[in-house]
Motif scaffolding. Structure first.
Motif, PDB file in Angstrom:
ATOM      1  N   LEU A 181       0.965  -1.398   0.211  1.00 32.79           N
ATOM      2  CA  LEU A 181      -0.107   0.113  -0.114  1.00 32.79           C
ATOM      3  C   LEU A 181       0.772   1.097  -0.021  1.00 32.79           C
ATOM      4  CD1 LEU A 181      -2.768  -1.132   2.478  1.00 32.79           C
ATOM      5  CD2 LEU A 181      -2.815  -1.184   0.058  1.00 32.79           C
ATOM      6  N   SER A 182       2.003   1.189   0.533  1.00 31.17           N
ATOM      7  CA  SER A 182       2.981   2.422   0.932  1.00 31.17           C
ATOM      8  C   SER A 182       3.293   2.942  -0.386  1.00 31.17           C
ATOM      9  CB  SER A 182       4.024   2.026   1.576  1.00 31.17           C
ATOM     10  OG  SER A 182       4.845   1.297   0.816  1.00 31.17           O
ATOM     11  N   TYR A 184       1.414   3.303  -3.195  1.00 28.40           N
ATOM     12  CA  TYR A 184       0.604   3.762  -4.039  1.00 28.40           C
ATOM     13  C   TYR A 184      -0.370   4.791  -2.985  1.00 28.40           C
ATOM     14  CZ  TYR A 184       1.171  -0.347  -6.805  1.00 28.40           C
ATOM     15  OH  TYR A 184       1.681  -1.285  -7.243  1.00 28.40           O
ATOM     16  N   GLN A 185      -0.052   4.994  -1.606  1.00 28.11           N
ATOM     17  CA  GLN A 185      -1.087   5.692  -0.849  1.00 28.11           C
ATOM     18  C   GLN A 185      -0.090   7.124  -0.749  1.00 28.11           C
ATOM     19  OE1 GLN A 185      -2.107   3.252   2.471  1.00 28.11           O
ATOM     20  NE2 GLN A 185      -3.919   2.653   1.239  1.00 28.11           N
ATOM     21  N   ARG A 277      -2.013   7.203 -10.254  1.00 31.12           N
ATOM     22  CA  ARG A 277      -2.468   8.646  -9.816  1.00 31.12           C
ATOM     23  C   ARG A 277      -2.839   9.533 -10.876  1.00 31.12           C
ATOM     24  NH1 ARG A 277       2.644   8.116  -6.945  1.00 31.12           N
ATOM     25  NH2 ARG A 277       2.263   7.060  -4.741  1.00 31.12           N
ATOM     26  N   ALA A 300      -5.875   1.162  -3.771  1.00 31.71           N
ATOM     27  CA  ALA A 300      -4.774   1.884  -3.065  1.00 31.71           C
ATOM     28  C   ALA A 300      -4.612   3.224  -3.457  1.00 31.71           C
ATOM     29  CB  ALA A 300      -3.803   0.817  -2.765  1.00 31.71           C
ATOM     30  N   ALA A 301      -4.379   3.334  -4.722  1.00 31.85           N
ATOM     31  CA  ALA A 301      -4.158   4.794  -5.161  1.00 31.85           C
ATOM     32  C   ALA A 301      -5.327   5.834  -5.241  1.00 31.85           C
ATOM     33  CB  ALA A 301      -3.366   4.751  -6.339  1.00 31.85           C
ATOM     34  N   GLY A 302      -6.397   5.313  -4.545  1.00 36.01           N
ATOM     35  CA  GLY A 302      -7.427   6.349  -4.545  1.00 36.01           C
ATOM     36  C   GLY A 302      -8.222   6.511  -5.710  1.00 36.01           C
ATOM     37  N   GLU A 354      -9.507   4.366  -1.410  1.00 37.77           N
ATOM     38  CA  GLU A 354      -8.470   4.364  -0.765  1.00 37.77           C
ATOM     39  C   GLU A 354      -8.617   3.534   0.635  1.00 37.77           C
ATOM     40  OE1 GLU A 354      -4.717   6.808   0.974  1.00 37.77           O
ATOM     41  OE2 GLU A 354      -5.988   7.848  -0.447  1.00 37.77           O
ATOM     42  N   GLU A 355      -9.502   3.813   1.324  1.00 34.12           N
ATOM     43  CA  GLU A 355      -9.772   3.137   2.767  1.00 34.12           C
ATOM     44  C   GLU A 355      -9.932   1.651   2.420  1.00 34.12           C
ATOM     45  OE1 GLU A 355     -13.228   3.415   6.085  1.00 34.12           O
ATOM     46  OE2 GLU A 355     -13.057   5.173   4.664  1.00 34.12           O
ATOM     47  N   GLU A 358      -7.140  -1.210   2.548  1.00 33.47           N
ATOM     48  CA  GLU A 358      -6.334  -1.815   3.730  1.00 33.47           C
ATOM     49  C   GLU A 358      -6.491  -2.951   3.808  1.00 33.47           C
ATOM     50  OE1 GLU A 358      -4.373   0.159   5.553  1.00 33.47           O
ATOM     51  OE2 GLU A 358      -4.953   2.115   4.508  1.00 33.47           O
ATOM     52  N   SER A 361      -3.640  -5.404   2.487  1.00 34.15           N
ATOM     53  CA  SER A 361      -2.069  -4.922   2.614  1.00 34.15           C
ATOM     54  C   SER A 361      -1.292  -6.400   2.375  1.00 34.15           C
ATOM     55  CB  SER A 361      -1.910  -4.613   4.053  1.00 34.15           C
ATOM     56  OG  SER A 361      -2.114  -5.506   4.757  1.00 34.15           O
TER      57      SER A 361
END
Length: 389
Positions: A181-182, A184-185, A277, A300-302, A354-355, A358, A361
């Motif tokens: 996740l890191s 893309y977030q 993004r 994950a990238a929203g 994005e939420e 989670e 992961s």
């Protein structure tokens, strides 16, 4: 624990299997396990690099684009891995590397866990002129592979049900591949995003419909193009990121339908998150996914997801929350219009996307694999080396 991963596909190739393998390897090592990998070399030459063993192979492009088949004998490799004595073998592919997994399992009495990544009946056009015959072959082959394992990992409930329909009777566990996740977030770099839009000449007022993945028949890209064209919106740009055997046909078809379409080709792995993004809405018409890793990455990238209704995304894409699963072309058009014309809805769905990511992961993925290995070891009856477990 010593874990041997066997796979026909490995870096620098970019596909769902490789993504899953690299993530599993990283997470198992983070948890303190010792991991080695057996895969195929891009040449006839076999060699070892750190903890990765590359077996000499030849191209099998006529069977499937990019595929390779092992050709040389692997006695020294088998001997070295027998001396290492893995506790569990996690196979990721059903062909060349599986033979190594099975040989080691047979000689050491070590259990095989196998992840069934690919719904082969959606790929019968690569090897059989008859869809019906192709499905029969896939069913028989799948039963043969799974019967030689202690457990099969299904990336989704869709795959579990499919294997049961094939008559697979071994233990099946559903474990979705995780996402880092890191990657893309992170907050998007406004300057970099503006630079990418300029590079690809994307109009500032256009909604970017992103398709990221393989460009091949099983992905139903021409159907996706038809649905976008039928929606009749002139304020959207279709951004195609990736490559594949149907690239030229898809591009010609999209341009023939009058779409504003941009093709980037393959992009470096480190830039993939930037292209997510760059998109506003992730779109796909594929039904050949076992779980849809690109869906996880997009969320994950929203990035909300507009995709074909498919059991593999049940519990992943929630209608009206983080995207939509559509069933008809008209529904696709309705959802697309709602997204393009309602800024409040767009903002709400991006936050929900994005939420919702989670639960997919990388840490959860690694921990689930670790628990599975431990449960198999605890359940296994003692066997002597050289006997099947």
């Amino acid at each position: 624990m010593k874990v041997l991963i066997t796979t026909d596909w490995y870096a620098p190739v970019i596909n769902g299997v490789v993504t899953s393998v690299l993530l599993l390897q990283r997470e198992l090592e983070r948890l303190g396990h010792e991991v080695r990998v057996v895969t195929l070399s891009n040449t006839l030459h076999s060699y070892k690099s750190e903890n990765v063993y590359y077996m000499g192979s030849v191209s099998a492009n006529k069977i499937y684009p990019g595929a390779r088949l092992r050709v040389n004998r692997t006695r020294s490799l088998i001997r070295e891995l027998m001396e290492w004595q893995p506790d569990v073998i996690h196979s990721q592919c059903e062909f060349s590397s599986f033979r190594v997994a099975y040989a080691l399992s047979h000689r050491l009495g070590v259990p095989i866990v196998h992840t069934y990544h690919t719904v082969y009946e959606d790929y019968t056009h690569y090897f059989s002129p008859s869809v019906r015959l192709g499905k029969v072959v896939v069913s028989v082959f799948s039963r043969w592979i799974c019967s030689r394992t202690a457990c099969v990992v299904a990336p989704s409930e869709k795959v579990r049900r499919l294997l049961e329909d094939y008559g697979v009777r071994c233990r099946i566990e559903v474990i979705p591949t995780g996402v880092d996740l890191s990657a893309y977030q992170q907050e998007p770099d406004a300057k970099k995003m503006a630079e990418l839009r300029r590079r690809w000449s994307i109009p500032e007022d256009h909604t970017v419909l992103l398709y990221l993945g393989r460009m091949a028949k099983e992905k139903n890209l021409e159907q996706l193009v038809d649905q976008i064209a039928a929606a009749g919106r002139k304020d959207v740009t279709l951004l195609l990121v990736g490559d594949g055997p149907d690239r030229e046909e898809v591009l010609a078809y999209a341009r023939g339908r009058g779409l504003d379409v941009i093709f980037t080709g393959m992009v470096p792995h480190g830039e993939v998150a930037d292209y997510y993004r760059l998109g506003d809405l992730f779109v796909t018409a594929s039904t050949s996914e076992t779980q849809g890793l690109t869906y996880f990455e997009a969320l994950a990238a929203g990035l909300p997801v507009l995709c074909r209704k498919d059991p593999c995304v049940d519990g992943v894409v929630e209608n009206g929350v983080n995207g939509w699963q559509y069933e008809t072309g008209s529904a696709f058009g309705d959802h697309l219009s709602a997204f393009c014309t309602n800024p409040a809805l767009r903002e709400q769905m991006c936050a929900a996307a994005e939420e919702s990511a989670e639960k997919f992961s990388a840490h959860a993925f690694g921990a689930a694999a670790e628990r599975l290995y431990q449960s198999i070891q605890e359940a296994a009856m003692p066997t002597a080396a050289g006997e099947r477990w």
